[in-house]
Scaffold this motif. Structure first.
Motif, PDB file in Angstrom:
ATOM      1  N   GLY A  32       0.784  -1.227   0.000  1.00 58.53           N
ATOM      2  CA  GLY A  32       0.000   0.000   0.000  1.00 58.53           C
ATOM      3  C   GLY A  32       0.814   1.274   0.000  1.00 58.53           C
ATOM      4  N   THR A  33       2.125   1.170   0.249  1.00 58.53           N
ATOM      5  CA  THR A  33       2.933   2.390   0.392  1.00 58.53           C
ATOM      6  C   THR A  33       4.190   2.425  -0.466  1.00 58.53           C
ATOM      7  OG1 THR A  33       4.078   1.414   2.298  1.00 58.53           O
ATOM      8  CG2 THR A  33       2.155   2.797   2.771  1.00 58.53           C
ATOM      9  N   LEU A  34       4.768   1.284  -0.811  1.00 54.87           N
ATOM     10  CA  LEU A  34       6.076   1.280  -1.461  1.00 54.87           C
ATOM     11  C   LEU A  34       5.963   1.347  -2.977  1.00 54.87           C
ATOM     12  CD1 LEU A  34       8.011  -1.476   0.530  1.00 54.87           C
ATOM     13  CD2 LEU A  34       7.615   0.924   1.143  1.00 54.87           C
ATOM     14  N   SER A  35       6.898   2.061  -3.585  1.00 56.02           N
ATOM     15  CA  SER A  35       6.969   2.109  -5.042  1.00 56.02           C
ATOM     16  C   SER A  35       7.897   1.041  -5.600  1.00 56.02           C
ATOM     17  CB  SER A  35       7.453   3.487  -5.495  1.00 56.02           C
ATOM     18  OG  SER A  35       8.744   3.776  -4.961  1.00 56.02           O
ATOM     19  N   LEU A  36       8.683   0.406  -4.731  1.00 56.71           N
ATOM     20  CA  LEU A  36       9.641  -0.615  -5.150  1.00 56.71           C
ATOM     21  C   LEU A  36       9.051  -2.024  -5.014  1.00 56.71           C
ATOM     22  CD1 LEU A  36      12.797   0.814  -3.321  1.00 56.71           C
ATOM     23  CD2 LEU A  36      12.139   1.152  -5.717  1.00 56.71           C
ATOM     24  N   TYR A  37       9.822  -3.008  -5.465  1.00 56.44           N
ATOM     25  CA  TYR A  37       9.579  -4.434  -5.235  1.00 56.44           C
ATOM     26  C   TYR A  37       8.397  -4.998  -6.014  1.00 56.44           C
ATOM     27  CZ  TYR A  37      12.682  -2.960  -1.562  1.00 56.44           C
ATOM     28  OH  TYR A  37      13.724  -2.384  -0.891  1.00 56.44           O
TER      29      TYR A  37
ATOM     30  N   SER B  77      -2.314  -1.765 -11.164  1.00 56.07           N
ATOM     31  CA  SER B  77      -1.811  -1.371  -9.856  1.00 56.07           C
ATOM     32  C   SER B  77      -1.802  -2.542  -8.875  1.00 56.07           C
ATOM     33  CB  SER B  77      -2.670  -0.238  -9.282  1.00 56.07           C
ATOM     34  OG  SER B  77      -2.265   0.076  -7.967  1.00 56.07           O
ATOM     35  N   SER B  78      -0.749  -2.588  -8.071  1.00 55.64           N
ATOM     36  CA  SER B  78      -0.664  -3.573  -6.982  1.00 55.64           C
ATOM     37  C   SER B  78      -0.994  -2.928  -5.644  1.00 55.64           C
ATOM     38  CB  SER B  78       0.742  -4.173  -6.928  1.00 55.64           C
ATOM     39  OG  SER B  78       1.703  -3.163  -6.643  1.00 55.64           O
ATOM     40  N   ARG B  79      -1.436  -1.682  -5.666  1.00 53.79           N
ATOM     41  CA  ARG B  79      -1.738  -0.965  -4.421  1.00 53.79           C
ATOM     42  C   ARG B  79      -3.169  -1.267  -3.990  1.00 53.79           C
ATOM     43  NH1 ARG B  79       0.472   4.026  -2.065  1.00 53.79           N
ATOM     44  NH2 ARG B  79       1.895   4.077  -3.838  1.00 53.79           N
ATOM     45  N   PRO B  80      -3.373  -1.771  -2.786  1.00 50.89           N
ATOM     46  CA  PRO B  80      -4.741  -2.004  -2.321  1.00 50.89           C
ATOM     47  C   PRO B  80      -5.481  -0.688  -2.112  1.00 50.89           C
ATOM     48  CG  PRO B  80      -3.189  -2.317  -0.525  1.00 50.89           C
ATOM     49  CD  PRO B  80      -2.369  -2.115  -1.769  1.00 50.89           C
ATOM     50  N   ASN B  81      -6.814  -0.771  -2.136  1.00 55.37           N
ATOM     51  CA  ASN B  81      -7.643   0.415  -1.934  1.00 55.37           C
ATOM     52  C   ASN B  81      -7.889   0.715  -0.466  1.00 55.37           C
ATOM     53  OD1 ASN B  81      -8.980  -1.167  -4.570  1.00 55.37           O
ATOM     54  ND2 ASN B  81      -8.483   0.986  -4.894  1.00 55.37           N
ATOM     55  N   ALA B  82      -7.569  -0.229   0.400  1.00 55.90           N
ATOM     56  CA  ALA B  82      -7.721  -0.049   1.846  1.00 55.90           C
ATOM     57  C   ALA B  82      -6.832  -1.065   2.541  1.00 55.90           C
ATOM     58  CB  ALA B  82      -9.180  -0.228   2.275  1.00 55.90           C
ATOM     59  N   LEU B  83      -6.520  -0.803   3.812  1.00 61.30           N
ATOM     60  CA  LEU B  83      -5.639  -1.682   4.574  1.00 61.30           C
ATOM     61  C   LEU B  83      -6.239  -2.009   5.937  1.00 61.30           C
ATOM     62  CD1 LEU B  83      -2.129  -0.087   3.885  1.00 61.30           C
ATOM     63  CD2 LEU B  83      -2.863  -2.375   3.184  1.00 61.30           C
ATOM     64  N   LEU B  84      -6.091  -3.273   6.338  1.00 63.77           N
ATOM     65  CA  LEU B  84      -6.476  -3.758   7.658  1.00 63.77           C
ATOM     66  C   LEU B  84      -5.217  -4.274   8.342  1.00 63.77           C
ATOM     67  CD1 LEU B  84      -9.631  -5.751   6.532  1.00 63.77           C
ATOM     68  CD2 LEU B  84      -9.664  -3.612   7.827  1.00 63.77           C
ATOM     69  N   MET B  85      -4.737  -3.558   9.356  1.00 60.77           N
ATOM     70  CA  MET B  85      -3.455  -3.861   9.975  1.00 60.77           C
ATOM     71  C   MET B  85      -3.651  -4.471  11.366  1.00 60.77           C
ATOM     72  SD  MET B  85      -1.044  -2.805   7.815  1.00 60.77           S
ATOM     73  CE  MET B  85      -2.065  -3.834   6.774  1.00 60.77           C
ATOM     74  N   LEU B  86      -3.366  -5.764  11.485  1.00 65.75           N
ATOM     75  CA  LEU B  86      -3.523  -6.496  12.736  1.00 65.75           C
ATOM     76  C   LEU B  86      -2.154  -6.650  13.392  1.00 65.75           C
ATOM     77  CD1 LEU B  86      -5.903  -9.171  11.217  1.00 65.75           C
ATOM     78  CD2 LEU B  86      -6.586  -7.237  12.651  1.00 65.75           C
ATOM     79  N   ASN B  87      -1.889  -5.864  14.418  1.00 67.77           N
ATOM     80  CA  ASN B  87      -0.553  -5.721  15.010  1.00 67.77           C
ATOM     81  C   ASN B  87       0.549  -5.859  13.958  1.00 67.77           C
ATOM     82  OD1 ASN B  87      -1.178  -8.726  16.838  1.00 67.77           O
ATOM     83  ND2 ASN B  87       0.130  -8.714  15.041  1.00 67.77           N
TER      84      ASN B  87
END
Length: 317
Positions: free
Chosen positions: A159-164, A174-184
């Motif tokens: 969701g944040t990196l331009s590399l890899y 695009s490989s960027r998700p439209n939303a993020l769910l961050m569990l610890n």
């Protein structure tokens, strides 16, 4: 979808379930999204809503298991997938390369470029789902990603990196998700309070999600316990501040007294976190607030509300 919940042995409440797998949940489809020299079959375990058709245009969520980049498998997040499918979302748990499969010399601390492959696979999984959205009955503009611990790290990286990006893939998708769910999620790999900084020390600036937040970073929900031994609450607060400073949305949910992995199936906070993730996705228009929450209802029916007496969310900001 409730069939698997009802088949689960009630004694699971008392267990501290390992992150490497949860038996008893059966995906509706298993799809290979990528082959590599290290692992020939990187696959997606796909859970679909009742009555789902390829011509549908439903939201999707792709989840990545934890395990410090070196252990775990997709079954760890099958319970969450089954819940989301019951709510009308196509839910997917993804297999990605583990660092020991890429770098056998990795010992958990020595510098290695292998974690880059984990991120490549996360981006490939998201790109595959978006590229094949029509055949999967998915809306390509409503694809969330998430995960626990190191799995959250690679989702946040997507969701944040331009590399890899994987060489040879169609980067116009695009490989960027439209939303993020961050569990610890361990979204900080920098030199200050960063998880496994020594492993990625040679390239952390372009690898650590928290150090690459910008205006394009997707809306994010973060879940963290105050007793997490890997991620200080201050790191999550900084992440939220950076997201909001870039004009983005970051909902931070801090759970008092909870340790790392507190979101796992069988833990007291499992039910509460499902509700919070549900509300976040409803707010984005990914599912209908009025739809029946059959998986959570089934969990309560099987184990009773007493199973969730340990829930203690401290803040909801």
């Amino acid at each position: 979808m409730i069939r698997s919940l009802l088949a689960t042995v009630a004694g699971v409440i008392a267990l501290v379930l390992p992150s490497f797998g949860v038996p008893g949940f059966t995906p509706d489809q298993v799809i290979t999204y990528k082959t590599t020299t290290e692992v020939a079959n990187l696959y997606l375990d796909v859970f679909t809503p009742p009555g789902h058709q390829p011509g549908d245009s439903r939201a999707a969520v792709i989840l990545f298991h934890g395990g410090a980049w070196k252990t775990g498998d997709p079954t760890a997040l099958h319970p969450q997938c089954e819940y989301f499918a019951s709510r009308g979302i196509v839910a997917i748990s993804a297999r990605y390369r583990l660092v020991l499969e890429v770098d056998p010399s990795y010992n958990g601390a020595n510098p290695s470029t292998a974690p880059q492959k984990c991120v490549q696979d996360a981006k490939s999984a998201i790109r595959y789902v978006r590229q094949n959205a029509a055949g999967l009955g998915i809306d390509p503009d409503r694809i969330a990603a998430g995960g626990g611990s190191a799995g959250g790290q690679i989702a946040a990286a997507a969701g944040t990196l331009s590399l890899y990006d994987e060489p040879g893939e169609n980067l116009s998708i695009s490989s960027r998700p439209n939303a993020l769910l961050m569990l610890n999620a361990v979204f900080n790999n920098g030199p200050v309070d960063g998880w496994n900084h020594d492993v990625v020390i040679n390239y952390w600036e372009g690898f650590s999600p928290m150090n690459n937040i910008d205006a394009n970073s997707p809306p994010t929900a973060v879940f963290l316990g105050t007793n997490d031994n890997l991620i200080p609450v201050s790191v999550a607060e900084t992440y939220q501040s950076l997201m909001e400073g870039a004009g983005g949305r970051c909902d931070l949910h801090i759970y008092e007294g909870q340790a790392h992995g507190f979101f796992n199936y069988g833990r007291a906070s499992y039910h509460s976190i499902l509700r919070q993730m549900d509300e976040f996705l409803v707010s984005l228009g990914y599912m209908d607030a009025a739809s029946p929450k059959t998986a959570v209802d089934g969990w309560v029916s099987l184990f009773g509300n007493a199973a969730f007496s340990g829930d203690s969310e401290l803040t909801n900001s």
